[in-house]
Design an enzyme around this catalytic site. Sequence first.
Site, PDB file in Angstrom:
ATOM      1  N   HIS A 160      24.596 -32.688  62.199  1.00 43.78           N
ATOM      2  CA  HIS A 160      25.088 -32.583  60.819  1.00 43.78           C
ATOM      3  C   HIS A 160      24.014 -32.968  59.809  1.00 43.78           C
ATOM      4  CE1 HIS A 160      29.618 -32.859  61.983  1.00 43.78           C
ATOM      5  NE2 HIS A 160      29.240 -31.610  61.807  1.00 43.78           N
ATOM      6  N   ASN A 175      31.706 -35.323  69.455  1.00 40.27           N
ATOM      7  CA  ASN A 175      30.691 -35.480  68.426  1.00 40.27           C
ATOM      8  C   ASN A 175      29.273 -35.457  68.999  1.00 40.27           C
ATOM      9  OD1 ASN A 175      30.563 -35.661  65.616  1.00 40.27           O
ATOM     10  ND2 ASN A 175      29.844 -37.786  65.760  1.00 40.27           N
ATOM     11  N   LYS A 227      37.100 -28.858  75.985  1.00 39.09           N
ATOM     12  CA  LYS A 227      37.492 -29.368  74.675  1.00 39.09           C
ATOM     13  C   LYS A 227      38.963 -29.779  74.671  1.00 39.09           C
ATOM     14  CE  LYS A 227      37.892 -28.668  69.781  1.00 39.09           C
ATOM     15  NZ  LYS A 227      37.460 -28.056  68.548  1.00 39.09           N
ATOM     16  N   HIS A 247      26.220 -34.103  67.247  1.00 46.43           N
ATOM     17  CA  HIS A 247      26.620 -33.775  65.873  1.00 46.43           C
ATOM     18  C   HIS A 247      26.201 -34.799  64.829  1.00 46.43           C
ATOM     19  CE1 HIS A 247      28.825 -30.575  67.748  1.00 46.43           C
ATOM     20  NE2 HIS A 247      29.230 -30.120  66.572  1.00 46.43           N
ATOM     21  N   ARG A 256      38.268 -38.538  71.426  1.00 45.32           N
ATOM     22  CA  ARG A 256      37.849 -37.265  70.838  1.00 45.32           C
ATOM     23  C   ARG A 256      36.442 -37.319  70.251  1.00 45.32           C
ATOM     24  NH1 ARG A 256      41.648 -33.088  67.595  1.00 45.32           N
ATOM     25  NH2 ARG A 256      40.074 -31.583  67.014  1.00 45.32           N
ATOM     26  N   GLU A 289      41.798 -38.032  66.722  1.00 49.19           N
ATOM     27  CA  GLU A 289      40.444 -38.564  66.703  1.00 49.19           C
ATOM     28  C   GLU A 289      40.419 -40.076  66.497  1.00 49.19           C
ATOM     29  OE1 GLU A 289      37.881 -36.387  64.037  1.00 49.19           O
ATOM     30  OE2 GLU A 289      36.298 -36.446  65.533  1.00 49.19           O
ATOM     31  N   ARG A 299      54.216 -27.108  52.013  1.00 50.63           N
ATOM     32  CA  ARG A 299      54.161 -28.208  52.984  1.00 50.63           C
ATOM     33  C   ARG A 299      54.045 -27.732  54.431  1.00 50.63           C
ATOM     34  NH1 ARG A 299      58.358 -30.640  49.769  1.00 50.63           N
ATOM     35  NH2 ARG A 299      57.423 -31.983  48.184  1.00 50.63           N
ATOM     36  N   GLU A 345      27.625 -25.120  71.072  1.00 45.24           N
ATOM     37  CA  GLU A 345      28.841 -25.912  71.339  1.00 45.24           C
ATOM     38  C   GLU A 345      29.236 -25.797  72.807  1.00 45.24           C
ATOM     39  OE1 GLU A 345      30.308 -28.000  69.258  1.00 45.24           O
ATOM     40  OE2 GLU A 345      29.315 -27.399  67.399  1.00 45.24           O
ATOM     41  N   LYS A 401      41.902 -29.058  64.101  1.00 43.47           N
ATOM     42  CA  LYS A 401      41.170 -29.462  62.899  1.00 43.47           C
ATOM     43  C   LYS A 401      41.144 -28.304  61.919  1.00 43.47           C
ATOM     44  CE  LYS A 401      37.964 -32.999  64.480  1.00 43.47           C
ATOM     45  NZ  LYS A 401      36.542 -33.404  64.483  1.00 43.47           N
ATOM     46  N   HIS A 414      25.047 -23.692  62.129  1.00 40.93           N
ATOM     47  CA  HIS A 414      25.588 -24.924  62.684  1.00 40.93           C
ATOM     48  C   HIS A 414      25.078 -25.124  64.110  1.00 40.93           C
ATOM     49  CE1 HIS A 414      28.415 -28.163  63.424  1.00 40.93           C
ATOM     50  NE2 HIS A 414      28.944 -27.516  64.439  1.00 40.93           N
TER      51      HIS A 414
END
Lengths: 350, 350
Positions: free
Chosen positions: B235, B228, B210, B231, B224, B220, B106, B170, B128, B250
Site C-alpha cells: 500500500h 495483509n 482466502k 500489503h 484475517r 477483521e 439501508r 494476490e 469488504k 495494485h
Amino acid sequence: MLQNVKFTNDVVQALSIILGALQPSSVLVLVDDNTRLHVLPHLKQAIGDATVICIPAGEQYKSLETVTKVWNEMIAAGATRQSVMVNLGGGTVTDLGGFVASTFKRGIRFINIPTTILGAVDAGVGGKTGIDFSGFKNEIGVFRNAESVIISSCFFNTLPIEEIKSGFAEMLKHGMLNSHDEFSRLIGTDLVKNDWINSLDIIENSVKTKQSIVTADPMEQGLRRALNLGHTVGHALESLSLKRGKPVTHGHAVACGLVTEAVLSHMTLKFPSEDLHLLATFVRDHYGAINITCKDYPSLLQFMHHDKKSRSGEINCTLLRQCGDFVIDNVVSDNEMQTALDIYRDLMGI
Amino acid sequence: MLQNVKFTNDVVQALSIILGALQPSSVLVLVDDNTRLHVLPHLKQAIGDATVICIPAGEQYKSLETVTKVWNEMIAAGATRQSVMVNLGGGTVTDLGGFVASTFKRGIRFINIPTTILGAVDAGVGGKTGIDFSGFKNEIGVFRNAESVIISSCFFNTLPIEEIKSGFAEMLKHGMLNSHDEFSRLIGTDLVKNDWINSLDIIENSVKTKQSIVTADPMEQGLRRALNLGHTVGHALESLSLKRGKPVTHGHAVACGLVTEAVLSHMTLKFPSEDLHLLATFVRDHYGAINITCKDYPSLLQFMHHDKKSRSGEINCTLLRQCGDFVIDNVVSDNEMQTALDIYRDLMGI
C-alpha cells in the site's frame, strides 16, 4: 441481538465505565451546535481530551455533505479503526453519526447518547443509521447497532415544549403497542409540568417496547412494521403540511396519525371506543388538530399510496385490536381511509 | 458465515438460477465502460430487461462522486429494498457496487461477478466493500457479504497482461499463506502463455484460501489480518507512486510488497532464504521493480504508520515463518523497515 442500553441519570459515570471497557485508541465526540453548548460541558470528566466534531443543528443537515465533512474531520484527527465515536444529540446526530461511524474504515464502534425524548425512545436504539438523500428521508444508511446506548432523562427538562411533545408521540405509540396499563399511564401525564428527571422509568418502558420488537426483527422483514403504528397517516399529514408551507413536527403528525389509525382500528378490529376517545382527547388537548378538509383527501391518499412502507402501492397500516395487541400489514381501502379521516375531524373538533 | 460462491465457466446458467431463487422486485446491473462492451452482451439471457448502470472504468472513479451518481440512478430506476444489484466487473465495480448496495435504503442484496483475476481472488469475495476517499484507499466502506459470488475464469484470457499480473500477485500471496506446494506451483506459471479457461482450479484454490481465513474472522478482528501479507509495504508503494503521479497497479505494488515483507520474515522469523530468492526472481522477471531511493523512505514510512491496519500508529505486518505458516501483528520498527527496503532494492537490482 439485544443492544446494550444503559438507563441512568449519571451519564458521566456510565460513559466513563463504557469507554474504560472499550479501550479505544481515541475518542471522537459528535455534537451539534446545541449539544456542544448545553450538554458537552457536563461530560468533560468522562471524555477528557476527545476530539469534538460539531455539525449544524437541524434535520436539513442530515446530508451527504455533512457526512463528508465529518469523515474529513475524523481523518484529520487521526482516527483509527480502534477509535470510538460518541454521538451526543437528537435523532439527526445519532442517525448521521451512526452512519459515519459504520462506514469509516469499514466501521468503527460508536456510542449513542440521545439528548431528546424522540432520540431516546426512537432514533437512538434499534440499529437504524442514515441520512436524507435526493429529497428522500433516510434513503442512504445501514443497519448497525451502537456498541452501547446511554439513555438518560436528565436532558429533557430544558427541552422546548414542542420538542417534548414531538418525542412523547412516539412514547404514546410504544405505550399503545405495549399494554393498556402503559397507555393509561401515559395519557395521565401532564406534558407541561412533568419532571423528566423523575421519569426515567417511563422512558425505559418505552425504549424496552421498541427493543423487544426490534430484537425480534432487526432488518425490518416483518414484525418491526408494528412500529409504523400512526405513521402511515402521520407521514401523509407531515408531507401535506410541508407542501402547504406550514410544517408541523414529526410528533404532532404522528399524534394525529395515531388518532386516525385508532379510528381505523375501531372500524376494522373493534379497538375499544372508550380508548379511542381517551386518546383523541389527549391529543386534542396537548397537540391540537392538524387542520384538514375533505378537499385535502386526494393529496393525503396519494402520499399514503407512495409511502416507503407501502407494497405495490396499497395503503398499509399497523392497527390494534386493543392496546398491546397489534396486527401488521392491514391493507386499507381509500373509502375506509376517507371515513376514518372524517371521524378524526369530528373527534378533533374541526 | 461461509459465503455462497459458485465456481463455473457457465455464468449465464449460474446467474439465471441465482436470480430465480432471489425473486427480486427488479434487477440493476452495475458495469464499467469495459464490461458493458465486452461482457454484458454475453449475459443478456440471464439478466433480461434489467436496468444497466455504467460507471467509468478505472480506480480513480471509485469515489464518493461515482457512488452519488449510482444512488441517483437507482432512485430514478425505482429500485426498492427488494431489488438486487449485480456487480459485473473488476475490483472497482465490486467494491463500489457492494458499498452502494449495502447503503441504499439501508441495504439491498447484491451479486458479484468478478471479471478480472484480482476481482475473483480478492475483491469479489470476503465481504469488504468500499471506496477511496480524501486520498486514502478504501477509507469509506462497510463489511457486507454479497448474496452470491460467481467465479469464472472465462473472462481472463482476454485481459491485458498488466491486469493478469496484478491479479496474480494476490494469488501468490494466497499461495504463500497456504503451503509451499501452492507457492511452488504458482511461481512455475508462465503468466504470458497461461490458458485461463483451463485454470479455474488454481483460481478456486486461491479463493478458498482466502475464504477459509475470512470465514474464521469476517470483521477483521485478528486472523484475517493474515491477508495483509505484502500489503503494508504494498500500500505504501502504491500511495507513493500515486503521489508521484506515476501510479502502478495494485498487484505490482503487492508483488514488491511481498518481496519486502519476505525479507522482513527472513530477518525476524527465519523465512527460508531460498524461497525469498525464488520469490524475488519471479517478481523481478514478471513485474520489475518499483523504483525507490532512500530519499523515499520517510514518505513510505509515513504511509505505513497511517495504514488502516496500524494500531496506535505502529507499523504492523503479517510475516511468515515459512510458506503456510504465518504470524499476524508483527510490529516492525522504522529501522527494520529501512533495512528491509535496502535489501528489497538489492534483490530487485535497483
